[in-house]
Design a protein around this motif. Structure first.
Motif, PDB file in Angstrom:
ATOM      1  N   THR A  36     -11.195   2.066  -5.543  1.00 26.41           N
ATOM      2  CA  THR A  36     -12.734   1.927  -5.888  1.00 26.41           C
ATOM      3  C   THR A  36     -13.325   3.345  -5.368  1.00 26.41           C
ATOM      4  O   THR A  36     -12.703   3.831  -4.191  1.00 26.41           O
ATOM      5  N   PRO A  37     -14.394   3.795  -6.040  1.00 22.91           N
ATOM      6  CA  PRO A  37     -14.805   5.136  -5.390  1.00 22.91           C
ATOM      7  C   PRO A  37     -15.099   4.945  -3.812  1.00 22.91           C
ATOM      8  O   PRO A  37     -15.904   4.062  -3.279  1.00 22.91           O
ATOM      9  N   GLY A  38     -14.749   6.121  -3.166  1.00 28.31           N
ATOM     10  CA  GLY A  38     -14.628   6.076  -1.631  1.00 28.31           C
ATOM     11  C   GLY A  38     -13.634   6.029  -0.836  1.00 28.31           C
ATOM     12  O   GLY A  38     -13.183   6.325   0.128  1.00 28.31           O
ATOM     13  N   ASP A  42      -9.544   6.865   2.595  1.00 27.87           N
ATOM     14  CA  ASP A  42      -8.517   5.846   3.150  1.00 27.87           C
ATOM     15  C   ASP A  42      -7.154   6.409   2.553  1.00 27.87           C
ATOM     16  O   ASP A  42      -6.260   6.544   3.517  1.00 27.87           O
ATOM     17  N   TRP A  43      -7.033   6.899   1.440  1.00 28.38           N
ATOM     18  CA  TRP A  43      -5.869   7.566   0.829  1.00 28.38           C
ATOM     19  C   TRP A  43      -5.596   8.661   1.791  1.00 28.38           C
ATOM     20  O   TRP A  43      -4.286   8.883   2.271  1.00 28.38           O
ATOM     21  N   PRO A  71     -11.065   9.770 -12.432  1.00 27.46           N
ATOM     22  CA  PRO A  71     -11.694   8.718 -11.816  1.00 27.46           C
ATOM     23  C   PRO A  71     -11.372   7.249 -12.679  1.00 27.46           C
ATOM     24  O   PRO A  71     -11.111   6.500 -11.993  1.00 27.46           O
ATOM     25  N   ASP A  72     -11.356   7.525 -13.799  1.00 32.50           N
ATOM     26  CA  ASP A  72     -11.384   6.078 -14.552  1.00 32.50           C
ATOM     27  C   ASP A  72      -9.767   5.706 -14.380  1.00 32.50           C
ATOM     28  O   ASP A  72      -9.350   4.439 -14.282  1.00 32.50           O
ATOM     29  N   GLU A  73      -8.793   6.383 -14.408  1.00 30.26           N
ATOM     30  CA  GLU A  73      -7.440   6.399 -14.048  1.00 30.26           C
ATOM     31  C   GLU A  73      -7.111   5.624 -12.616  1.00 30.26           C
ATOM     32  O   GLU A  73      -6.212   4.838 -12.593  1.00 30.26           O
ATOM     33  N   LYS A  76      -7.120   2.037 -12.150  1.00 34.17           N
ATOM     34  CA  LYS A  76      -6.243   1.139 -12.719  1.00 34.17           C
ATOM     35  C   LYS A  76      -4.824   1.514 -12.228  1.00 34.17           C
ATOM     36  O   LYS A  76      -3.888   0.959 -12.560  1.00 34.17           O
ATOM     37  N   ARG A  77      -4.624   2.719 -11.282  1.00 34.87           N
ATOM     38  CA  ARG A  77      -3.216   3.175 -11.116  1.00 34.87           C
ATOM     39  C   ARG A  77      -3.127   3.236  -9.639  1.00 34.87           C
ATOM     40  O   ARG A  77      -1.988   3.254  -9.141  1.00 34.87           O
ATOM     41  N   MET A  78      -4.213   3.572  -8.791  1.00 32.33           N
ATOM     42  CA  MET A  78      -4.050   3.678  -7.338  1.00 32.33           C
ATOM     43  C   MET A  78      -4.072   2.577  -6.765  1.00 32.33           C
ATOM     44  O   MET A  78      -5.167   1.887  -6.762  1.00 32.33           O
TER      45      MET A  78
END
Length: 183
Positions: A36-38, A42-43, A71-73, A76-78
């Protein structure tokens, strides 16, 4: 944790279709989630703590260049794993290679959360996600001798080495020697 004390050799691995994946669960109190944005902070913290980057600023630069444009991907992926206190402690991404194929990307677990099966759980989840996103293509990943513990996980999930990379034979000898020492 990346072990930079051994010689570095890069490998490519792939997993062909129709191989069943084991069922893996997270330790009690741990949670799985998507980006999620933000979550980029953390990553960056996870990847830096695992030794992929020497400084958070390097992780930030990588994220901005390679992930921020999509951002949209990302949603769904990270993927992430959160510990019982709410801290994100692991990540992996079902990305794509420059050639357009499915790419298992950068599995990392913070040192304090290692040894609990979190890496295997994420490897299974992201491999399944790649199969869902790319049903007719083998999953690919890039790794290196420095990540020899992760290579063992990948092999248990059916990933095999793709010969032909530079210093492939040298890398295989290093991995064999490491296995003898650890075994």
């Amino acid at each position: 944790m990346i072990d930079k004390t051994i010689p570095y050799v890069k490998f490519q691995m792939e997993r062909t279709l129709s191989q069943p994946l084991p069922d893996r669960q997270l330790p009690e109190g741990y949670q799985f989630s998507f980006y999620t944005p933000g979550d980029e902070r953390d990553w960056q913290a996870i990847e830096t703590s695992a030794g992929e980057f020497d400084h958070l600023s390097e992780a930030e630069t990588y994220f901005q260049k390679n992930f921020s444009p999509y951002p949209d991907e990302l949603t769904k992926r990270m993927t992430f794993v959160t510990d019982p206190s709410g801290k994100k402690v692991a990540t992996c991404t079902a990305w794509w290679a420059k050639e357009g194929g499915p790419q298992f990307h950068w599995l990392a677990v913070m040192p304090e959360a290692q040894g609990q099966g979190i890496a295997t759980f994420l490897a299974v989840k992201v491999t399944a996600l790649l199969e869902e996103l790319y049903p007719d293509q083998p999953a690919m990943l890039h790794t290196q001798t420095w990540n020899y513990p992760a290579i063992t996980i990948y092999q248990k999930l059916g990933y095999t080495f793709v010969p032909g990379t530079k210093d492939f034979e040298k890398g295989m000898r290093i991995l064999k020697d490491l296995a003898k020492r650890k075994g």
